[in-house]
Scaffold this active site. Sequence first.
Site, short mmCIF file in Angstrom:
data_model
loop_
_atom_site.label_atom_id
_atom_site.label_comp_id
_atom_site.label_asym_id
_atom_site.label_seq_id
_atom_site.Cartn_x
_atom_site.Cartn_y
_atom_site.Cartn_z
N ILE A 134 0.81 -1.22 0.00
CA ILE A 134 0.00 0.00 0.00
C ILE A 134 0.84 1.27 0.00
CG2 ILE A 134 -2.09 -1.00 1.03
CD1 ILE A 134 -1.14 -0.02 3.76
N GLY A 135 2.16 1.13 0.06
CA GLY A 135 3.00 2.33 0.03
C GLY A 135 4.46 1.95 -0.01
N GLU A 166 9.00 -0.34 2.58
CA GLU A 166 7.76 -0.68 1.89
C GLU A 166 6.70 -0.97 2.94
OE1 GLU A 166 8.96 -3.94 -0.62
OE2 GLU A 166 9.46 -2.58 -2.27
N PHE A 194 13.47 3.79 1.42
CA PHE A 194 14.12 2.64 2.03
C PHE A 194 13.15 1.69 2.71
CE2 PHE A 194 17.23 6.16 2.24
CZ PHE A 194 18.18 5.63 1.39
N LYS A 204 5.28 -2.29 8.05
CA LYS A 204 6.34 -1.51 7.38
C LYS A 204 7.64 -2.29 7.48
CE LYS A 204 8.02 3.21 7.13
NZ LYS A 204 7.65 4.57 7.48
N ASP A 238 8.32 15.06 10.28
CA ASP A 238 7.98 14.98 8.86
C ASP A 238 6.48 15.22 8.64
OD1 ASP A 238 8.43 14.67 6.15
OD2 ASP A 238 8.34 12.48 6.20
#
Length: 302
Positions: A40-41, A47, A45, A63, A161
């Site tokens: 899904i993303g 996935e 570095f 993740k 972020d």
Amino acid sequence: MDEQPQGMQGPPVPQFQPQKALRPDMGYNTLANFRIEKKIGRGQFSEVYRASCLLDGVPVALKKVQIFDLMDAKARADCIKEIDLLKQLNHPNVIKYYASFIEDNELNIVLELADAGDLSRMIKHFKKQKRLIPERTVWKYFVQLCSALDHMHSRRVMHRDIKPANVFITATGVVKLGDLGLGRFFSSKTTAAHSLVGTPYYMSPERIHENGYNFKSDIWSLGCLLYEMAALQSPFYGDKMNLYSLCKKIEQCDYPPLPSDHYSEELRQLVNICINPDPEKRPDIAYVYDVAKRMHACTASS
């Protein structure tokens, strides 16, 4: 995620199906207890996969961080320490960190799943329709984001972020702030400083000058995000802009004013005080959250 055009097959999704029996004693701390469903993303570095726990059926985001084996021992230890901090966060507007473990020399992080959409998608939707987001809608989401950041800062955790793509919105309109605090562990200095891959529109002046990141740097990013919700683009966005000209615009706080006929003085003023080149002159999250609560109450009832 965009659909693949017919006739173009992407690379097969890696399967991490259990090769051995389930490990109920390990809970969320082994890949053996998860069924991977789809990607899904992806980041530079890492996935992210949608998965479900085979023990309790709970859908999660998994993740997988590939750069972990390239880190030195101190960076690994710092990273694990930061994840332990993130696991202590418990707030309805913050993506929950369930577990983390190292397996097959990769760092695996198990997170609350929020796959209904994100703020960047919502901004693109309004932009495509050539419509501005109504102010009451802006405050409805922004106040939840402030609540999330207030929780983080009160526990001395910086986000680092904040941007629309990291603000998830559930089908019922609940904001979930994700991708917390770990960006600095999974980035390459050379890539971040010298390339325009993922142009850092939300980078604060102190980061340009490498003066370190602090809680007020999150406030700068929060101001940029509030601006983008109103203007449908980053305050420092420009066509055909290189990194040098972007940094100049950021240092000089050179951005177009928000339309006064569409947005209140309070919203425009809050943007201005958050996007201040001097971190000391930016408000703290408690102040921003107070303004957001007041404006949300005021606009929701009108």
